[in-house]
Write an enzyme that holds these catalytic residues in place. Structure first.
Site, PDB file in Angstrom:
ATOM      1  N   GLU A  51     129.874 -41.512 -14.445  1.00 18.03           N
ATOM      2  CA  GLU A  51     130.711 -42.684 -14.223  1.00 18.03           C
ATOM      3  C   GLU A  51     130.244 -43.490 -13.006  1.00 18.03           C
ATOM      4  OE1 GLU A  51     133.611 -39.272 -15.317  1.00 18.03           O
ATOM      5  OE2 GLU A  51     131.541 -39.511 -14.625  1.00 18.03           O
ATOM      6  N   CYS A  74     136.573 -36.586 -13.971  1.00 18.06           N
ATOM      7  CA  CYS A  74     137.155 -35.580 -13.084  1.00 18.06           C
ATOM      8  C   CYS A  74     138.123 -36.237 -12.115  1.00 18.06           C
ATOM      9  CB  CYS A  74     136.056 -34.830 -12.330  1.00 18.06           C
ATOM     10  SG  CYS A  74     135.113 -35.857 -11.170  1.00 18.06           S
ATOM     11  N   ALA A 153     111.802 -12.681 -31.293  1.00 17.71           N
ATOM     12  CA  ALA A 153     110.664 -13.132 -32.098  1.00 17.71           C
ATOM     13  C   ALA A 153     110.170 -11.922 -32.880  1.00 17.71           C
ATOM     14  CB  ALA A 153     109.558 -13.685 -31.205  1.00 17.71           C
ATOM     15  N   THR A 195     111.644  -4.213 -21.009  1.00 23.13           N
ATOM     16  CA  THR A 195     110.881  -5.439 -21.232  1.00 23.13           C
ATOM     17  C   THR A 195     110.064  -5.792 -19.996  1.00 23.13           C
ATOM     18  OG1 THR A 195     112.446  -6.327 -22.842  1.00 23.13           O
ATOM     19  CG2 THR A 195     111.075  -7.921 -21.684  1.00 23.13           C
ATOM     20  N   GLU A 287     116.968 -12.382 -23.826  1.00 21.81           N
ATOM     21  CA  GLU A 287     115.672 -12.324 -24.502  1.00 21.81           C
ATOM     22  C   GLU A 287     115.239 -10.918 -24.914  1.00 21.81           C
ATOM     23  OE1 GLU A 287     112.388 -14.699 -23.506  1.00 21.81           O
ATOM     24  OE2 GLU A 287     113.530 -16.099 -22.276  1.00 21.81           O
ATOM     25  N   LEU A 293     119.519  -6.399 -26.790  1.00 18.26           N
ATOM     26  CA  LEU A 293     120.081  -7.273 -27.811  1.00 18.26           C
ATOM     27  C   LEU A 293     121.141  -6.535 -28.618  1.00 18.26           C
ATOM     28  CD1 LEU A 293     116.847  -9.049 -29.114  1.00 18.26           C
ATOM     29  CD2 LEU A 293     118.612 -10.028 -27.660  1.00 18.26           C
TER      30      LEU A 293
END
Length: 359
Positions: A51, A74, A153, A195, A287, A293
């Site tokens: 703003e 705000c 992945a 990891t 990750e 996970l």
């Protein structure tokens, strides 16, 4: 016509993605008689809000103009002054915003202050798009914990490493580059000790113009080497337990790194979430590895999933699966994803989605 200006505000807000945390991303457009007088967006936490940027960008008086933005202004003093007061003092006559701010310090109070000052205020148009844009911010204030996204992945048969722990590289360079970019959307990135020991990841953005997310490492007994890349500076939080190696604990503290120590023999994710929330970490990018996970999935602490796949079959019962943990007993209990999105990186692909709400 209002929706056009709100869409413009949403588009502006996206320019601040990943830079404003723990604040939301916000865009603002000032319009009078069909002409845009000024516009802006929140560029970075601690800098002026959208703003104020829009008001400063206006080269002529904004008296009697309308302000369009994706989130309620705000009304409290934080690192910057209250935007509602600046709006009132500017002479604007109308404010149109997509949603109320879910932060209890603001929620509805900014709008009420504007209305008391005689401004016309409208709320609700494009609300779904606005909430989606700031999904982590809304989730944090509704759930009282960080918004958790998990990423892996894997090969087509769901493996993230071979039986010899070889994992470099399953996905191609384009997919890996995109995964690194995803980190920049989150305030913290989390991995487990295995990891760190196996891959020694950097866990940064690789950009000199961007601050890396906070690196969070779960390490029950402080097994990770002190030379690990994740310990390169103080922008790291080690979560451990009372089984922590005393010598390594002292070494970390001498470096100015104060681990968070869970009281039991194992790390409790509930306590981890409370500690991150206390630090105003609104979003967390998990990750791996597979055990970590799986622990988040088992605990029901998953708000979004990013699953990268490469056209490989690794095979082998001893190969490491993408998601470990206890898992479910029946297919009906499986974590089902909705609102799916797909993206290709050559012959690699990404499927992302949100867990379906139960009941």
């Amino acid at each position: 016509m209002d929706s056009d200006y709100l869409e413009q505000a949403l588009k502006l807000a996206k320019k601040g993605q990943g830079r404003t945390l723990p604040n939301p991303i916000v865009g603002a457009v000032i319009v009078k008689n069909g002409k845009v007088l000024g516009q802006g967006y929140h560029r970075e936490a601690g800098l002026e809000h959208a703003e104020i940027e829009a008001l400063n960008a206006a080269k002529v008086s904004v008296r009697g103009a309308a302000l369009y933005l994706n989130l309620e202004p705000c009304c409290h003093q934080g690192k910057t002054p209250a935007c509602a007061l600046a709006i009132i003092q500017s002479g604007l006559s109308k404010v149109v915003c997509c949603t109320l701010d879910p932060n209890p310090k603001v929620c509805g109070q900014g709008v009420a202050r504007l209305r008391r000052a005689g401004l016309e205020v409208r709320v609700g148009e494009l609300a779904a798009q606005a909430e989606q844009l700031n999904e982590a911010f809304f989730s944090y204030h509704k759930q009282g914990r960080p918004f958790v996204a998990i990423k892996f992945a894997a090969s087509l048969d769901g493996k993230i490493a071979t039986r010899t722990n070889d994992s470099k590289w399953i996905t191609n360079q384009r997919a890996r580059d995109y995964a690194r970019q995803l980190r920049g959307r989150y305030q913290a990135v989390l991995v487990g000790s295995q990891t760190v020991i196996q891959d020694d990841p950097h866990l940064g953005l690789g950009s000199p113009n961007r601050l890396d997310p906070l690196r969070v490492v779960l390490d029950n007994s402080l097994k990770i080497p002190l030379e690990s890349q994740v310990l390169r500076d103080k922008n790291v939080l080690i979560i451990t337990s009372r089984r922590a190696n005393p010598a390594k604990l002292k070494a970390l503290m001498r470096r100015g790194m104060v681990p968070f120590i869970c009281p039991g023999d194992q790390i409790e994710l509930g306590l981890v979430m409370k500690e991150l929330a206390r630090r105003e970490i609104i979003s967390l990018f998990v990750e791996g590895g597979g055990t970590v996970l799986g622990s988040f999935v088992d605990a029901g602490l998953v708000d979004k999933v990013y699953a990268f796949y490469a056209p490989l079959i690794i095979g082998g019962q001893a190969a490491i699966g993408a998601v470990g943990g206890q898992g479910v007993a029946t297919i009906g209990q499986a974590l089902k994803l909705t609102r799916l999105a797909r993206k290709n990186f050559g012959d690699n692909s990404l499927i992302s989605g949100y867990p379906a709400k139960l009941g």
